[in-house]
Each structure stands twice: as structure tokens, then as C-alpha cells.
Design a protein around this motif. Sequence first.
Motif, mmCIF file in Angstrom:
data_model
loop_
_atom_site.group_PDB
_atom_site.id
_atom_site.type_symbol
_atom_site.label_atom_id
_atom_site.label_comp_id
_atom_site.label_asym_id
_atom_site.label_seq_id
_atom_site.Cartn_x
_atom_site.Cartn_y
_atom_site.Cartn_z
ATOM 1 N N ALA A 34 -8.355 96.375 -29.844
ATOM 2 C CA ALA A 34 -9.497 95.502 -30.280
ATOM 3 C C ALA A 34 -10.015 95.275 -31.671
ATOM 4 N N LYS A 35 -10.465 96.826 -32.087
ATOM 5 C CA LYS A 35 -10.516 97.036 -33.594
ATOM 6 C C LYS A 35 -10.121 96.203 -34.518
ATOM 7 N N ALA A 36 -8.305 96.265 -34.393
ATOM 8 C CA ALA A 36 -7.339 96.175 -35.296
ATOM 9 C C ALA A 36 -8.100 94.241 -35.551
ATOM 10 N N ARG A 37 -7.568 93.687 -33.977
ATOM 11 C CA ARG A 37 -8.369 92.111 -33.684
ATOM 12 C C ARG A 37 -9.582 92.086 -34.890
ATOM 13 N N ILE A 58 0.319 88.199 -33.585
ATOM 14 C CA ILE A 58 -0.292 88.643 -32.312
ATOM 15 C C ILE A 58 0.782 89.826 -31.102
ATOM 16 N N ASN A 59 0.070 90.135 -30.611
ATOM 17 C CA ASN A 59 1.330 90.755 -29.562
ATOM 18 C C ASN A 59 1.522 89.734 -28.536
ATOM 19 N N GLY A 60 2.778 91.131 -27.380
ATOM 20 C CA GLY A 60 3.418 89.663 -26.606
ATOM 21 C C GLY A 60 3.007 89.090 -25.778
ATOM 22 N N LEU A 61 3.751 88.119 -25.479
ATOM 23 C CA LEU A 61 2.895 86.960 -23.810
ATOM 24 C C LEU A 61 3.068 88.157 -22.546
ATOM 25 N N TYR A 67 -3.642 86.697 -25.029
ATOM 26 C CA TYR A 67 -5.183 85.028 -24.986
ATOM 27 C C TYR A 67 -6.068 85.988 -26.094
ATOM 28 N N LYS A 68 -6.438 86.473 -25.619
ATOM 29 C CA LYS A 68 -8.064 87.359 -26.469
ATOM 30 C C LYS A 68 -7.274 87.483 -28.121
ATOM 31 N N VAL A 70 -4.989 84.647 -29.751
ATOM 32 C CA VAL A 70 -4.772 84.049 -29.922
ATOM 33 C C VAL A 70 -6.494 83.341 -30.462
ATOM 34 N N VAL A 71 -7.468 83.210 -29.492
ATOM 35 C CA VAL A 71 -8.733 82.554 -29.488
ATOM 36 C C VAL A 71 -9.696 83.763 -30.523
ATOM 37 N N ALA A 72 -9.366 84.415 -30.360
ATOM 38 C CA ALA A 72 -10.525 85.442 -31.990
ATOM 39 C C ALA A 72 -9.958 84.068 -33.085
ATOM 40 N N LEU A 73 -8.274 84.819 -33.176
ATOM 41 C CA LEU A 73 -8.106 84.250 -34.644
ATOM 42 C C LEU A 73 -8.344 82.648 -34.923
ATOM 43 N N VAL A 74 -7.219 81.731 -34.043
ATOM 44 C CA VAL A 74 -7.835 79.996 -34.436
ATOM 45 C C VAL A 74 -9.121 79.507 -34.275
#
Length: 305
Positions: A34-37, A58-61, A67-68, A70-74
Motif C-alpha cells: 500500500a505504501k509503495a502504491r 502492477i501486482n498479478g491478477l 485492482y487497487k 490499477v485504479v490508483a494509477l490510472v
Amino acid sequence: MPASNPIYFEKAARSAADAVFLDLEDAVAPAEKAKARSLAVEALNDIDWGTKTVQVRINGLDTEYMYKDVVALVEACPRLDMLVLPKIGVAADVYAVDMLVSQIEAATKRDRRIGFDVLIETALGMANVESIAVSSKRLESLSFGVGDYAASTRARTSEIGGANPEYGVLSNKNGSEARPFYPADMWHYAQSRLVVACRAYGLRPIDGPYGDYADAQGFEAASRRAAAMGFEGKWVIHPSQVSGANDVFAPSAAELAYAQRVMEAMKAAQSEGRGAVSLDGKLIDLVSIKMAENLLDKTKQSRTP
């Protein structure tokens, strides 16, 4: 760079690398995800990355983090160019991420389309590499993840990108004479298949890392093999590898000079109604023009994101 360690970010932004990616996956411990994100989002928004292609792995499926990521970054990072998708096994994996990214882009009215660099790093992924290569219009490249691929196929090596010294061929028996042993490249099949899939479907093949960053000679040899096979670049995991990769994957002055001579010789031949001509004792024809153009085009490639 591990996204959990921001001391590397500015150095990467100022480096001679064409592309950089912040890693949320293997280089980050579960407790730090979470911190790295959050650090990755902050870095993409606050650091001047110049004309580099900026990516995040991102981390694997199969994890609770993807999903967090992808959402945070995009949603929050207009400077983000591409996502690196790890451990892709089937085309549906890419579709799942594409669907999520497309929804976020539409909801946020994002004006920069996110591209994908897909990591082929499992036996399943390699078995399905052709279908993966056509799984999404977002795909720009496939990268060979040699470390995880070795683990997935249970290859007997403990060095990322290195080879087992026992992998090779013993010469035929010839009486009582000593039989020479010829080392071979244990990654050749996987690399070749990935290159073919990329070139068949218009993607860029990128070779994976060489783990022993203190072994400059080994890194150069691995890079030269990859470049000769058609790879366009190679991952680097240490600043000391950047200049070596740039030198190897850029055409040499001698290669460019010969390519120019090929173009000139073929132009002269065509003006005389001939489709082939001899140059330095070698036959060159129309396909030689394409090969020469491939080299010359590399000098025109820009770093525009």
C-alpha cells in the motif's frame, strides 16, 4: 526501481534509460504494498520524467493488490504511459486488466491512452504467447521475464538471466581423444518464440534482466545475443547496466555505414532495371533493402512519450 524506495526515483529520471518503471510487484514486500502504491502515484505526479516512457509494474491478477494498483494509477496519474502486466498466462488475463483500465479512462475522461507491456514469464504464458500477443489493442510490447520463467519451468539455474554451466553439448566420441564440451544458450527457444510472436503481430520484443550486475561482461554477452535475435531492448536492474544496453542495442557506426551502402547499391541496381547486385562479394536484393532500413530506422526513433 522498487516503488517502496523513493531514493532511486530522481536518479532514474535523470538516467540515460529510454523507459523506466516503478515496481509494485516482486521488488516490494507484502507489508509495503500500500505504501509503495502511494509513493508511485506521488512520484509520477511530482517528478519531471522528461521524455522517458514511464511505466508501473502492477501486482498479478492472482493477488489482492492488483485492482487497487490499477485504479490508483490510472485515476490519479496523467503522466503514466504504460502498465507492466506480470505473470500473464492466457489472453483473458490481459482482457481483464484492459476492461478495468477502459472503464477508468472513460469515467475520468483521461486523454492519454494507457499502453501495456506484457511479461511472458511462465510456462503457461509461453504456451499461449501468440494468443496473448493479439489479446488487446493496448499491447505495445512483450518482455521476457527470465527469472520467473526459469522457476516456472523448473530450470536448474539460480541466476536471473544466467545459464547452468552443464547446459551444452558433448562432442561425438572419437577414439580415446578428449571430447570437448560446447556450452549452449538455455533461453534461446523461449526468446526466439517471443520475438516471433512480437514481429508477427506488430509488438516490440524486450529482453529481461541479467541479475549479476557486477558481471559487465556477462551482461554484454547476453545483450548482444538478444540484439542479434531481434530484441529492441533489455531490462536493466542497476545504473551500471544502462550505458551498456544503450551501446549494444543501438546500431554501430559500421552497421549503419554498411546499411547506407546497401541502400545506395540497390538504388543504382534498380535504376538499371536489376533486382539484385553484388556488394563486397555478397548478393544483395530487395530483402536487403528492408534489412538495411530496419537498422537505419533505429537512428530515427525518438523518446517522445
